[in-house]
Design an enzyme around this catalytic site. Structure first.
Site, mmCIF file in Angstrom:
data_model
loop_
_atom_site.group_PDB
_atom_site.id
_atom_site.type_symbol
_atom_site.label_atom_id
_atom_site.label_comp_id
_atom_site.label_asym_id
_atom_site.label_seq_id
_atom_site.Cartn_x
_atom_site.Cartn_y
_atom_site.Cartn_z
ATOM 1 N N GLU A 48 -11.668 2.278 -7.068
ATOM 2 C CA GLU A 48 -10.652 2.176 -8.119
ATOM 3 C C GLU A 48 -11.233 2.145 -9.533
ATOM 4 O O GLU A 48 -10.633 2.657 -10.467
ATOM 5 C CB GLU A 48 -9.752 0.953 -7.889
ATOM 6 N N HIS A 106 -1.281 -6.294 0.571
ATOM 7 C CA HIS A 106 -0.500 -5.069 0.376
ATOM 8 C C HIS A 106 0.890 -5.370 -0.169
ATOM 9 O O HIS A 106 1.828 -4.635 0.108
ATOM 10 C CB HIS A 106 -0.381 -4.286 1.696
#
Lengths: 324, 338
Positions: free
Chosen positions: A60, A127
């Site tokens: 990321e 998540h």
């Protein structure tokens, strides 16, 4: 007008902006042939090619750093972070590079980071988070969080055309659960403008994202008790529409702030402080907040149901405010 | 264990023997290494007078690496220098005056006082000054390389990192991405023995930092970073390779940080023996001798160069010292672009 789901509205905005401006491109994990973990970019790879729909390595900081560097070069990158939770891996690039470059170097950084956020899908602690408060504190980033297909498409188009780094918090709970009317022609929703999703005179709910839907349901139920609730959807968190907040406070004098993110250090606290600073004499009751409790997001349905805000919790807070 | 990758690396990096360096270029190397050192000496002087605020950093020992590599770039290439590469800014076209203004935080400086030292970026000159922590530059350099590739510019990006900076995760993430996407990136690790006070023995245990290139499947080489011509030739090779579309190169340039991390640091943790060893390899002294021996440099020419540098530094200091500081109202309005 046509009817789209929330996720279709996001896809359409991306598609149309890529058709409109060749500098717009996408990068992220699994967004190419696979079409993305949630299929937002399904079919993009075939149509726009792998140079503009870039499958990246699973890193990321590298993704957000590359988007930032490309944006400095005048491109308009849109980075997909597969789950908003993972943006923590790209935190340094966002807060130290994307956010500061224009202020330091006078070079615009027109980029969008898409962040599929939130719970309600049994994703568990890794998540499901709503990370907007981490970035709410960072000067130089704009934050938007649409609640309807109309806003999702219009805000994403504005974000892509904006010359600043924008974090676009999209609710994956809403992806395929809501539908709404969207114009067939090109339109945008201005960043920094809140929207009154329901007019009312007795109590104001200030909210965004999934909170808008719990609030509208609760307001509808209270109609039967003749309590008239206003629902103000912020849509943009930075810049925040202070005028819209203050005018709603002045109208009703009773404020409930609703967000799915956890309570402590959530942006509700800042909104409460803004109201207290600017509208103290208009308040008829303490400012109330509904948010998730200060724990990681649990996995088991029984725990997650307890954790997340819902219509019932909003309803109960509204009833207590109505008593003042 | 030898494999295909290591073979490829050794084959690629035979420095081209026909890579001729003209006398004029050699003088340019010398001039710029001297300018770099004298500029920083001036900054230190101004710091001690309280005119430069924040910090002052010395690149003494690193001149050959910064100058030799920057000369390998063309006008359309991009430079991501760090704080030991001040001379690279000048090679790339930045003026002494602008950088002095930046050190003093003045309103007319490239960073308008919003930031100082080499922290600024200039899109026209294609200079993206250092970011802290330094490793955070590499993903950004990738982005510039990617955009440049998309625009079919045929440009390359030269980025520097320290031995310490090579430990951060960004280094790994960025090289993984750059290698897979074949980005035109040249990353020079300036191994100057110390990251602040941390010796390289506490930073890595590989024999050469360029060995890490093997793990990314890219070209890697370790060179003597005090030899300006070697640095130039090596970087030039990597630049040409990247321009051809062959992807990134990792160069470890071994040097010595001859002073502390910054002006406040007396570097007393550095053993005297190590310092003495590297003093003999002072890139400017060594190169000066070489150019005298090659009859490219004379006492007369040397004095001309030094007085020209002094003239520029005096002028730049004068302008910078007499230039106004920024005001808050201007800074406050510039958080977002229109």
């Amino acid at each position: 007008m046509k009817t789209l789901t929330y996720i279709e509205a996001i896809s359409e905005a991306l598609w149309e902006e890529m058709e409109r401006d060749k500098n717009v491109f996408l990068l992220g994990e699994d967004i190419g042939k696979y079409g993305g973990a949630f299929k937002v970019t399904k079919g993009f790879h075939e149509h726009f090619g792998e140079e503009r729909v870039i499958d990246t390595v699973l890193a990321e900081n590298a993704i957000i750093g590359a988007a930032t560097g490309a944006a400095m070069m005048g491109m308009r990158p849109i980075a997909e972070i597969q789950f908003a939770d993972f943006v923590s891996n790209g935190f340094n690039q966002l807060v130290n590079n994307s956010a500061k470059i224009f202020w330091r170097c006078n070079i615009p950084v027109p980029m969008v980071v898409r962040l599929p956020s939130g719970g309600g899908i049994h994703g568990g602690p890794y998540h499901s988070i709503n990370p907007e408060a981490w970035f709410f504190h960072i000067p130089g980033l704009k934050l938007v969080a649409p609640s309807t297909p109309y806003d999702a498409k219009g805000l994403l188009k504005s974000a892509i055309r904006d010359n600043n780094p924008i974090l676009y918090f999209e609710s994956k709970f809403l992806y395929r659960r809501i539908k709404g009317e969207v114009p067939t022609n090109d339109y945008t929703v201005e960043i920094g403008k809140a929207d009154i999703k329901r007019n009312g005179n007795d109590i104001s709910i200030i909210t965004y994202g999934t909170g808008v839907h719990w609030s509208l349901e609760a307001a509808k139920i209270l109609e039967e008790e003749n309590i008239d609730v206003e629902v103000l959807d912020l849509r943009s968190l930075i810049p925040i529409d202070k005028e819209a907040i203050f005018s709603s406070v002045k109208k009703t004098g009773k404020i409930l702030i609703v967000h799915e993110d956890t309570l402590t250090g959530g942006i509700g606290g800042e909104i409460a402080a803004l109201i207290s600073d600017n509208c103290f004499e208009f308040l008829d009751a303490p400012i109330k907040r509904i948010a998730s409790p200060d724990t990681p997001i649990p996995f088991a349905p029984t725990l997650e149901d307890h954790f997340l805000p819902n219509t019932k919790k909003v309803l109960s807070a509204l009833k207590s405010l109505a008593k003042y | 264990m030898k494999n295909k990758t290591t073979k490829k690396i050794s084959k690629t990096y035979l420095i081209k023997k026909n890579n001729h360096i003209s006398s004029n270029m050699k003088l340019q190397f010398y001039y710029h290494m001297q300018l770099m050192r004298k500029f920083e000496e001036t900054v230190f002087k101004l710091y001690r007078q309280g005119k430069v605020v924040g910090g002052a950093y010395s690149s003494e020992g690193n001149e050959a690496t910064a100058i030799g590599s920057a000369f390998a770039l063309e006008k359309n290439d991009y430079l991501f220098p760090m704080h030991r590469d001040i001379g690279a800014h000048f090679v790339k076209g930045q003026s002494v005056k602008n950088l002095m203004l930046n050190y003093l935080g003045k309103s007319q400086s490239p960073a308008r006082g919003h930031d100082g030292t080499g922290h600024y970026a200039d899109m026209k000159l294609k200079i993206f000054g250092n970011i802290s922590p330094l490793g955070a530059m590499i993903p950004l350099a990738n982005g510039v390389a990617l955009a440049s590739k998309m625009k079919k510019e045929k440009s390359v990006v030269l980025n520097y990192i320290g031995d310490g900076g090579s430990s951060i995760g960004d280094f790994h993430e960025a090289l993984v991405m750059a290698s897979v996407m074949k980005l035109p990136l040249i990353l020079i690790i300036e191994n100057n023995q110390y990251a602040y006070s941390t010796h390289i023995s506490k930073q890595f245990i590989v024999e050469k930092l360029s060995d890490r290139a093997i793990g990314y499947g890219i070209n890697g080489i370790t060179i003597d970073g005090t030899d300006v011509e070697l640095v130039y030739k090596t970087t030039k090779d990597a630049v040409e390779n990247a321009r051809k579309g062959n992807g990134p190169t990792l160069i470890e340039s071994v040097t010595m940080r001859m002073q502390g991390h910054a002006i406040h640091d007396d570097a007393s943790y550095v053993p005297k023996k190590l310092m003495d060893y590297w003093k003999k390899k002072d890139p400017i002294v060594v190169y000066e001798k070489k150019l005298f021996a090659e009859k490219i440099l004379s006492d007369k020419k040397k004095n001309e160069i030094l007085s020209e540098i002094q003239r520029q530094l005096d002028e730049a200091s004068d302008v910078a010292l007499n230039s106004p500081f920024p005001v808050w109202e201007d800074a406050n309005e510039k958080v977002f672009a229109e």
